[in-house]
Enzyme design. Sequence first.
Site, PDB file in Angstrom:
ATOM      1  CD  GLU A  83      -2.568  -1.217   0.022  1.00  0.00           C
ATOM      2  OE1 GLU A  83      -3.290  -0.097  -0.524  1.00  0.00           O
ATOM      3  OE2 GLU A  83      -3.044  -2.493  -0.607  1.00  0.00           O
ATOM      4  CG  HIS A  86      -1.028   1.265  -4.384  1.00  0.00           C
ATOM      5  ND1 HIS A  86      -0.758   0.950  -5.719  1.00  0.00           N
ATOM      6  CD2 HIS A  86      -1.481   0.129  -3.960  1.00  0.00           C
ATOM      7  CE1 HIS A  86      -1.350  -0.361  -5.840  1.00  0.00           C
ATOM      8  NE2 HIS A  86      -1.530  -0.730  -4.858  1.00  0.00           N
TER       9      HIS A  86
END
Length: 251
Positions: A83, A86
């Site tokens: 994550e 991202h």
Amino acid sequence: DTLPRPIVRQDQRRPADRRLRNVIEEMAIASGIPVPRTFVMEQESAINALVAGYRPTEAVLVVTRGALDTLTREELQGVIAHEFSHIFNADMRLNMRLIAVLAGILAIGKVGELLLHANTRTRFFNRRSGKNEAAGVFFLIILGLAMMVIGYIGLFFGRLIKAAISRQRELLADASSVQFTRNPSGIANALIKIRNQHGSHLVSSHGEDMSHMCFGATVPFHLQYLLATHPPVDERLKALGGEWLERPSGP
């Protein structure tokens, strides 16, 4: 849907929550990104996570309770690093824009539906209606039908584009997770647990809308090859190293 519960420094009573906070701070240091605001989706028992926001300083990280209760520290670290990738690669900004574009296209179709179902047919066949009124209502019906067709066809192709972009970004994020953690086993074993045991599908009614933002697929797709926002788990494992395909389950 129940709103996610925030995780804050002053109130981390559960060991799993404290572990999550520690892992997030470690990945923030490894990636050079500020610690994002963190929330837990208490009602979700599947393994998943997502980030949202336009800038690293405004990022929000959401993790399911299933991920916290199921994953080991090493596996959780792999998911969180994914994550953070991202955020680092500006994928979350792209994901937010994709949501906005698709919502706009869907709105066109919904407006068309409203025009078609706003009692226009009743008015059209009303004997008291004059020719001018009937012509106007007929025009609204045609306009509504056209907007519906444009909206829903556009939404389908928009989802095709979203899926194609998302699949590539997910593979990049997996590779970046290994780079941040220096340990491929974390994310690989998390993927194996998703494949073999716990899954990643969400019960939230917004699961399809945010599927491209999540670590794993949030809903099953009928046209898997075209509309799936994530590569198959085996493909992701193969990209991490062919030996992971041979493992039946995580540790």
